[in-house]
Design an enzyme around this catalytic site. Structure first.
Site, PDB file in Angstrom:
ATOM      1  N   ASN A 210       0.944  -1.190  -0.072  1.00 44.51           N
ATOM      2  CA  ASN A 210       0.015  -0.060  -0.150  1.00 44.51           C
ATOM      3  C   ASN A 210       0.978   1.359  -0.129  1.00 44.51           C
ATOM      4  OD1 ASN A 210       0.650   1.101   2.872  1.00 44.51           O
ATOM      5  ND2 ASN A 210      -0.541  -1.158   3.309  1.00 44.51           N
ATOM      6  N   ASP A 278      -4.641  -6.014   5.016  1.00 40.68           N
ATOM      7  CA  ASP A 278      -5.657  -6.750   5.489  1.00 40.68           C
ATOM      8  C   ASP A 278      -5.400  -8.363   5.297  1.00 40.68           C
ATOM      9  OD1 ASP A 278      -6.844  -4.811   7.294  1.00 40.68           O
ATOM     10  OD2 ASP A 278      -7.526  -3.770   5.465  1.00 40.68           O
ATOM     11  N   PHE A 324      -4.428   3.905  14.792  1.00 35.96           N
ATOM     12  CA  PHE A 324      -4.540   4.689  13.892  1.00 35.96           C
ATOM     13  C   PHE A 324      -5.624   4.231  12.956  1.00 35.96           C
ATOM     14  CE2 PHE A 324      -1.530   8.194  13.252  1.00 35.96           C
ATOM     15  CZ  PHE A 324      -1.146   8.132  14.704  1.00 35.96           C
ATOM     16  N   LYS A 338     -14.305   1.878  15.487  1.00 38.59           N
ATOM     17  CA  LYS A 338     -13.086   1.141  15.539  1.00 38.59           C
ATOM     18  C   LYS A 338     -12.482   1.309  16.771  1.00 38.59           C
ATOM     19  CE  LYS A 338     -10.777   1.174  11.690  1.00 38.59           C
ATOM     20  NZ  LYS A 338     -10.217   1.683  10.641  1.00 38.59           N
TER      21      LYS A 338
HETATM   22  O1  C5P Z   1      -9.133  -1.785  10.520  1.00 36.26           O
HETATM   23  P1  C5P Z   1      -7.997  -0.794  10.361  1.00 36.26           P
HETATM   24  O2  C5P Z   1      -7.045  -1.358   9.388  1.00 36.26           O
HETATM   25  O3  C5P Z   1      -8.635   0.445   9.742  1.00 36.26           O
HETATM   26  O4  C5P Z   1      -7.347  -0.178  11.558  1.00 36.26           O
HETATM   27  C1  C5P Z   1      -6.392   0.550  11.794  1.00 36.26           C
HETATM   28  C2  C5P Z   1      -5.619   0.409  12.961  1.00 36.26           C
HETATM   29  O5  C5P Z   1      -5.329  -1.242  13.210  1.00 36.26           O
HETATM   30  C3  C5P Z   1      -4.189   1.016  12.788  1.00 36.26           C
HETATM   31  O6  C5P Z   1      -3.750   1.373  14.236  1.00 36.26           O
HETATM   32  C4  C5P Z   1      -3.451  -0.191  12.258  1.00 36.26           C
HETATM   33  O7  C5P Z   1      -1.791  -0.294  12.735  1.00 36.26           O
HETATM   34  C5  C5P Z   1      -3.962  -1.420  12.911  1.00 36.26           C
HETATM   35  N1  C5P Z   1      -4.066  -2.733  12.406  1.00 36.26           N
HETATM   36  C6  C5P Z   1      -3.260  -3.747  12.727  1.00 36.26           C
HETATM   37  N2  C5P Z   1      -3.051  -4.919  12.217  1.00 36.26           N
HETATM   38  C7  C5P Z   1      -3.940  -5.208  11.223  1.00 36.26           C
HETATM   39  C8  C5P Z   1      -4.692  -4.176  10.597  1.00 36.26           C
HETATM   40  C9  C5P Z   1      -4.718  -2.996  11.096  1.00 36.26           C
HETATM   41  O8  C5P Z   1      -2.547  -3.554  13.581  1.00 36.26           O
HETATM   42  N3  C5P Z   1      -4.114  -6.492  10.578  1.00 36.26           N
END
Ligand code: C5P
Length: 395
Positions: A210, A278, A324, A338
């Site tokens: 990304n 993700d 974040f 969230k």
């Molecule tokens: O669900 P989303 O990806 O939008 O969430 C963002 C937050 O979750 C950020 O703090 C990101 O570092 C963390 N995150 C994580 N592990 C993942 C996805 C997101 O720690 N697999």
């Protein structure tokens, strides 16, 4: 009262960086007295160190004029901190074993002051089981051994083993000396930061990625270190320098990041800034996927671990967990949901529909249990400084 260090300059090509370190220390109001090892004198001269430190430089046990006065004992104790930079594999081994066969090692054994070592050596030497053992033993003995930087080495190889930049060593020195006034608000706290994207391999040459640059996360790590925190920065693949005084662990995939985060615990706070992928390819191909006649291959994805949610649910949960949220629409609404879903204490929400990812500025909203604060558009360094100050208030 003037703060004073005794700087032991070991024998390695990085000895030239000790010159810059002396200059930075002097600028920060720290007096420096130097000891140059036999090996060190092949790389820099006593004259250089004397001129920069404006102090006499000692090179052998026998040049301490009046040993009847036990000059080496005095020298080992008159400073507030003993700094070894560069600390070679040989010096670390002697320190770990308690060998005292020259001026430097004798001082290190005789001192009653804290000792800070900044290693520099070839990557294989750093990774050798003997060095790992020596470093672990020294840390167990209370010596602060910094992590070397990673990068190209003078010997042509690549990896961890480079002397940390003089600015980073100065931050560690300041911390060991108790920090300059008003910079020690997070002294004694360990804070974990994740930053950057992750790369999820499809085959040996292709990956899912990304646009995260890592800039905001690196700025936060830097701001926290500037307040005196011990910062572990788990970084995805980005090409930005390690902030001063920060311990950096480089990873590539989400699963590696999850492991590095778990291994870095316990921590007082965690700031999860990384844009973790993700999904990953369910099975990365062992060989490069060939363009074939059957048309494009299909890619089956599987879900990556949610590092933030796992951390917030873990028995080792840091007291303050900050996530974040990069959103392109209904920013605050999504961030609020969230925060609850992931059991984070705070969510820093930003609208990434513009040029935030990779850019220099950021407009964020801080979502906490108490409500939402809207911050004006700020440089990422300023967002970082404000957030670090808020973290210091909370801890
Ligand atoms: O669900 P989303 O990806 O939008 O969430 C963002 C937050 O979750 C950020 O703090 C990101 O570092 C963390 N995150 C994580 N592990 C993942 C996805 C997101 O720690 N697999």
């Amino acid at each position: 009262m003037t703060r004073r260090i005794l700087l032991i300059v070991g024998g390695g090509i990085a000895a030239y960086k000790a010159c810059e370190l002396i200059r930075l220390c002097r600028k920060a109001g720290i007096a420096v007295k130097c000891v140059l090892t036999g090996g060190g004198s092949h790389f820099v001269t006593p004259m250089t160190l004397a001129a920069l430190s404006e102090n006499q430089v000692h090179t052998t046990l026998w040049d301490l004029k009046d040993e009847a006065e036990m000059g080496h004992i005095q020298l080992s104790r008159e400073a507030d901190l003993v700094v070894v930079a560069p600390a070679t594999a040989d010096l670390l081994a002697k320190m770990a074993a308690g060998i005292a066969d020259d001026l430097a090692t004798t001082l290190l054994l005789a001192t009653d002051k804290p000792v800070l070592a900044a290693p520099a050596m070839n990557v294989r030497m750093w990774q050798h089981a003997a060095t790992r053992r020596n470093v672990a033993r020294l840390r167990g003995d209370g010596v602060t051994v910094l992590e070397p930087d990673e990068g190209p080495m003078a010997c042509g190889e690549y990896g961890p083993g480079r002397l940390p930049e003089p600015e980073a060593i100065l931050v560690a020195i300041e911390r060991a000396l108790g920090g300059p006034p008003d910079r020690g608000r997070l002294a004694g706290k360990h804070i974990l930061v994740t930053a950057g994207p992750t790369h999820e391999p499809i085959d040996p040459v292709r990956y899912i990625a990304n646009r995260s640059s890592g800039r905001q996360g690196f700025a936060i790590a830097e701001a926290l270190a500037a307040l005196g925190a011990r910062v572990t920065l788990v970084a995805g693949p980005v090409s930005i320098p390690t902030p001063a005084g920060v311990i950096r662990i480089d990873v590539e995939t989400a699963r590696e990041m999850a492991e590095a985060v778990a291994a870095a615990l316990p921590a007082d706070a965690a700031v999860m800034v990384a844009a973790v992928a993700d999904w990953r390819a369910e099975a990365a191909a062992g060989q490069k996927i060939k363009k074939g006649e059957g048309g494009p291959p299909s890619l089956t994805l599987s879900e990556n671990p949610d590092i933030l949610a796992a951390l917030a649910a873990s028995p080792k949960r840091p007291r303050l967990v900050i996530g974040f949220a990069a959103e392109t629409e209904r920013v605050v609404e999504h961030a609020t949901a969230k925060r609850q879903r992931k059991n984070a204490d705070w969510i820093v929400a930003n609208d990434v529909s513009g040029d935030v990812m990779g850019g220099e500025a950021n407009t964020v909203h801080l979502v906490t249990a108490e409500g939402v604060e809207h911050w004006e558009r700020l440089p990422k360094s300023e967002v970082a400084a404000r957030l670090a100050a808020r973290i210091a208030d909370a801890l």
